[in-house]
Scaffold this active site. Sequence first.
Site, short mmCIF file in Angstrom:
data_model
loop_
_atom_site.label_atom_id
_atom_site.label_comp_id
_atom_site.label_asym_id
_atom_site.label_seq_id
_atom_site.Cartn_x
_atom_site.Cartn_y
_atom_site.Cartn_z
N CYS A 79 0.82 -1.20 0.00
CA CYS A 79 0.00 0.00 0.00
C CYS A 79 0.87 1.27 0.00
O CYS A 79 1.48 1.58 -1.01
CB CYS A 79 -1.00 -0.03 1.16
SG CYS A 79 -2.30 1.19 0.96
N HIS A 167 -3.71 -5.16 0.60
CA HIS A 167 -3.15 -5.59 1.89
C HIS A 167 -3.15 -7.12 2.00
O HIS A 167 -4.19 -7.71 2.27
CB HIS A 167 -3.98 -5.01 3.04
CG HIS A 167 -3.80 -3.53 3.19
ND1 HIS A 167 -2.84 -2.99 4.00
CD2 HIS A 167 -4.43 -2.49 2.61
CE1 HIS A 167 -2.89 -1.67 3.93
NE2 HIS A 167 -3.85 -1.34 3.08
N GLU A 169 -2.00 -8.85 4.36
CA GLU A 169 -2.06 -9.27 5.76
C GLU A 169 -3.50 -9.43 6.27
O GLU A 169 -3.72 -10.02 7.32
CB GLU A 169 -1.31 -8.26 6.64
CG GLU A 169 -1.92 -6.86 6.73
CD GLU A 169 -1.50 -5.92 5.58
OE1 GLU A 169 -1.11 -6.44 4.53
OE2 GLU A 169 -1.60 -4.70 5.75
N SER A 221 -1.28 -14.13 37.91
CA SER A 221 -2.61 -13.52 37.97
C SER A 221 -3.70 -14.53 37.65
O SER A 221 -4.88 -14.23 37.80
CB SER A 221 -2.68 -12.39 36.94
OG SER A 221 -2.68 -12.97 35.64
N GLY A 222 -3.32 -15.72 37.20
CA GLY A 222 -4.32 -16.68 36.75
C GLY A 222 -4.53 -16.56 35.26
O GLY A 222 -5.16 -17.40 34.63
N GLY A 223 -4.01 -15.51 34.64
CA GLY A 223 -4.17 -15.30 33.21
C GLY A 223 -3.11 -16.04 32.39
O GLY A 223 -2.17 -16.61 32.95
N VAL A 224 -3.30 -16.01 31.08
CA VAL A 224 -2.44 -16.78 30.18
C VAL A 224 -0.99 -16.29 30.22
O VAL A 224 -0.06 -17.09 30.34
CB VAL A 224 -2.97 -16.68 28.73
CG1 VAL A 224 -2.09 -17.46 27.78
CG2 VAL A 224 -4.40 -17.19 28.66
#
Length: 510
Positions: A79, A167, A169, A221-224
Amino acid sequence: MQNNVLILDFGSQYTQLIARRVRELNIYCIIKPYNNPPEDLSSFQAVILSGSPHSVRGEDAPHPDLSQIKGKKPLLGVCYGAQYLAQHFGGEVGQSNTREYGRANLSLVKEGEAFLNGVSVNSQVWMSHSDTIKQLPTGAVRIASTHDVENAGYRIEGEDTYAIQFHPEVYHSTDGKKILENFLVNIAGIAQTWTPDAFVDTTVANLKTKLGDDRVILGLSGGVDSTVAATLLHKAIGENLHCIFVNNGLLRKNEFTDVLKQYEGMGLNVKGVDASARFLKALDGESDPEGKRKIIGKVFVDVFDDESKLVENAKWLGQGTIYPDVIESVSATGGPSATIKSHHNVGGLPDYMQLKVVEPLKALFKDEVRRVGASMGLAPELLGRHPFPGPGLGIRILGDITEEKVTMLQEVDHIFINGLREAGLYDKVWQAGAMLLPVNSVGVMGDERTYEKCVALRAVESTDGMTADWVNLPYEFLQKVSNDIINKVKGVNRVVYDISSKPPATIEWE
Ligand code: XMP
């Protein structure tokens, strides 16, 4: 890292998408602002120029220095990148008669071009531009057109320089990934060696060298992100990684004990700290959203600080920072100023702690963090968990927070989230939760008049939380969840469903 691609960013909203597509091809890449490129370009095997909100004809148009790149390394302009290469190397860019936004179809694909191998006429591409390339640059050969854009793709003879107006992507460009693969693998000859397994091996080896026998503290934190970061560090330094998992009293129902057990089962050296009472006491009487956030952040730092002091000789603080948090971004509104977002998962620690920071996921996008987690054998339930905010239910209880309200909301949230799981909807939703509203309304239960709380359910689809839309959950599902909540949670007599998108609403209500 053997393979390495440089993406020069001109401020396009799609730049990160280019990087993700390249990574999906198992090729490592980094994004750098066009005006702050790496000094040493020798390790890069190819360069991609991104799109931009600017016109190459504008006074404030970004001008990259391509003297060490064009004609010397495989180069792809996308682009704005394609227009820049045209405008500055002997061609011409002008305002297009028809603005092309959205879907278009290729009407010409030059035969025998390795760059367009496997791409056919009629293939759908995604356009987003108002300028057009009126005349190709010196030595260029047209290789693709659409019905409205004659110079949709070109190659410069005698160089590995390619340019496309559309684009690749964006998912709507159906053969976009194939084009990137043709360019990077077939033309630039880059090996596809950036795999989750390879990442784990190299990262663990590097961490071992970097950390030696040092001790590291990490807040889970328990998160990923924090979980995957901890798993990598644990592989590298074992018991020298000291994890701290704080219960701020604002977690989901049973979350503290369940997640703590899960962490222990994974062999992590983890200490669960139940600081619920300390948080609730500090929050007593505070009903302002920002005020609550500040209190929760401050108490977290205090608790974390107290606990860290118990780990003697700790030298490092481990964090789950990921790549989107550290990419230097080019301001989309123009100007060469680059801003850097810095990120502190634990909300900024006191300086006197003087810990060095180690961030093993700093090079990864969120989807890569999940793939790395999976390759280390982490449970799919853990890797697929919805995002949950650090201040937890504290920003979902509107107004002041009491223990009674927390318990009430935990029950409501539990019914909603479990319901999503049972109906097979959990993985189709990006994030879901319930809000306890500071209003009472009149209801009737049996022959009794009630005057009780109202809860709002929210479920959104999103890719990064920056924008989001509400999910069209089936009426039957909402009906069942609403009945369950009103029948089982004492104090709630009304359930509503939030149908606001972000923007203008946010995901959390506070
Ligand atoms: P908003 O409400 O801004 O939320 O649309 C976007 C995403 O960010 C999460 N969120 C937070 N996460 N600490 C966090 O770790 C916070 O203070 C915080 N506030 C919002 C929110 O859950 C959503 O995923």
